[in-house]
Design a protein around this motif. Structure first.
Motif, PDB file in Angstrom:
ATOM      1  N   VAL A   7       0.839  -1.202   0.000  1.00 43.65           N
ATOM      2  CA  VAL A   7       0.000   0.000   0.000  1.00 43.65           C
ATOM      3  C   VAL A   7       0.873   1.251   0.000  1.00 43.65           C
ATOM      4  N   THR A   8       1.903   1.261   0.831  1.00 36.61           N
ATOM      5  CA  THR A   8       2.819   2.401   0.903  1.00 36.61           C
ATOM      6  C   THR A   8       3.519   2.614  -0.434  1.00 36.61           C
ATOM      7  N   LYS A   9       3.988   1.533  -1.056  1.00 36.41           N
ATOM      8  CA  LYS A   9       4.680   1.657  -2.339  1.00 36.41           C
ATOM      9  C   LYS A   9       3.751   2.179  -3.431  1.00 36.41           C
ATOM     10  N   ILE A  10       2.507   1.705  -3.457  1.00 38.13           N
ATOM     11  CA  ILE A  10       1.555   2.190  -4.465  1.00 38.13           C
ATOM     12  C   ILE A  10       1.367   3.697  -4.310  1.00 38.13           C
ATOM     13  N   ARG A  11       1.177   4.144  -3.090  1.00 32.24           N
ATOM     14  CA  ARG A  11       0.986   5.589  -2.857  1.00 32.24           C
ATOM     15  C   ARG A  11       2.250   6.376  -3.180  1.00 32.24           C
ATOM     16  N   ASN A  12       3.422   5.819  -2.845  1.00 36.37           N
ATOM     17  CA  ASN A  12       4.680   6.515  -3.134  1.00 36.37           C
ATOM     18  C   ASN A  12       4.943   6.604  -4.636  1.00 36.37           C
ATOM     19  N   TYR A  13       4.762   5.497  -5.356  1.00 33.98           N
ATOM     20  CA  TYR A  13       5.013   5.493  -6.798  1.00 33.98           C
ATOM     21  C   TYR A  13       4.061   6.435  -7.523  1.00 33.98           C
ATOM     22  N   THR A  14       2.810   6.454  -7.116  1.00 30.91           N
ATOM     23  CA  THR A  14       1.822   7.303  -7.786  1.00 30.91           C
ATOM     24  C   THR A  14       1.842   8.735  -7.278  1.00 30.91           C
ATOM     25  N   GLY A 170      -3.326   8.273 -15.429  1.00 32.99           N
ATOM     26  CA  GLY A 170      -1.945   8.737 -15.418  1.00 32.99           C
ATOM     27  C   GLY A 170      -1.334   8.790 -16.799  1.00 32.99           C
ATOM     28  N   PRO A 171      -0.113   9.258 -16.881  1.00 39.86           N
ATOM     29  CA  PRO A 171       0.575   9.392 -18.171  1.00 39.86           C
ATOM     30  C   PRO A 171       0.677   8.035 -18.878  1.00 39.86           C
ATOM     31  N   ASN A 172       0.399   8.058 -20.171  1.00 44.60           N
ATOM     32  CA  ASN A 172       0.397   6.827 -20.951  1.00 44.60           C
ATOM     33  C   ASN A 172       1.757   6.142 -20.945  1.00 44.60           C
ATOM     34  N   ASP A 173       2.847   6.929 -20.944  1.00 43.83           N
ATOM     35  CA  ASP A 173       4.177   6.326 -20.943  1.00 43.83           C
ATOM     36  C   ASP A 173       4.437   5.554 -19.649  1.00 43.83           C
ATOM     37  N   GLN A 176       2.389   2.276 -19.820  1.00 46.04           N
ATOM     38  CA  GLN A 176       3.076   1.311 -20.678  1.00 46.04           C
ATOM     39  C   GLN A 176       4.307   0.734 -19.986  1.00 46.04           C
ATOM     40  N   TYR A 177       5.024   1.573 -19.239  1.00 44.38           N
ATOM     41  CA  TYR A 177       6.209   1.113 -18.516  1.00 44.38           C
ATOM     42  C   TYR A 177       5.832   0.015 -17.529  1.00 44.38           C
ATOM     43  N   TYR A 178       4.813   0.264 -16.716  1.00 43.88           N
ATOM     44  CA  TYR A 178       4.399  -0.720 -15.720  1.00 43.88           C
ATOM     45  C   TYR A 178       3.752  -1.946 -16.379  1.00 43.88           C
ATOM     46  N   GLU A 179       3.065  -1.718 -17.493  1.00 45.36           N
ATOM     47  CA  GLU A 179       2.460  -2.831 -18.215  1.00 45.36           C
ATOM     48  C   GLU A 179       3.542  -3.790 -18.707  1.00 45.36           C
ATOM     49  N   ASN A 180       4.639  -3.242 -19.215  1.00 42.12           N
ATOM     50  CA  ASN A 180       5.733  -4.083 -19.706  1.00 42.12           C
ATOM     51  C   ASN A 180       6.478  -4.730 -18.559  1.00 42.12           C
TER      52      ASN A 180
END
Length: 180
Positions: A7-14, A170-173, A176-180
């Protein structure tokens, strides 16, 4: 990685706090991410098997509640051989069975969430085995660790970030980064 760490990482990354990404929203991300991983990655730890018996004129059998996806169904023939059934749509099974055809089952379909239907209708008692993907208990505030969170933490994090960035538009790039 524990639930709290994720949960902390999701909030930090976003870079979005708990006012927007509430626990309920993040729990949805985690659940969707776990199901996506379970569908896309055929992990040995989630392969399970359930046996049942079908008897004369009984064309249904039940799979366990924790069944996410049926991988295959096999029937144990009376001569000791094993045959894998071919998956078909329910409409095919119903049409096949409309003439009260009986015999060793050749086909199966998911009737509903916990029921499988076979065709032809069994002409005698047979043992069947459903080989399926387990729907494990998901990561949550009450389940701090799961197999995925311990063995595949980065994959789980990135799958959650895909869900989060889609939610946040969020930004498409980055998506795509996280999708890959």
């Amino acid at each position: 990685m524990t639930y709290t760490e994720l949960v902390t990482k999701i909030r930090n990354y976003t870079e979005v706090d708990s006012n927007v990404l509430t626990a309920t929203i993040i729990d949805g991300f985690i659940s969707d991410a776990e199901f996506r991983i379970l569908r896309d990655v055929d992990s040995d730890n989630n392969r399970k098997y359930a046996t049942a018996s079908v008897v004369v004129t009984q064309k249904y059998f039940t799979v366990p509640d924790n069944c996410l996806i049926i991988r295959s169904v096999q029937v144990f023939n009376t001569d000791g051989t094993i045959s894998f059934l071919d998956i078909r749509d329910v409409s095919f099974i119903n049409e096949y069975n409309q003439n009260n055809t009986t015999g060793i089952p050749k086909y199966y379909a998911n009737w509903d969430e916990n029921t499988v239907i076979v065709a032809p209708t069994p002409d005698q008692a047979y043992n069947v085995q459903a080989n399926y993907i387990l729907k494990p208990t998901g990561l949550s505030a009450t389940t701090a660790n799961t197999y995925l969170s311990q063995q595949f933490p980065n994959g789980l994090l990135y799958a959650c970030l895909v869900e989060a960035y889609g939610f946040l538009k969020g930004p498409n790039d980055m998506l795509q980064y996280y999708e890959n």
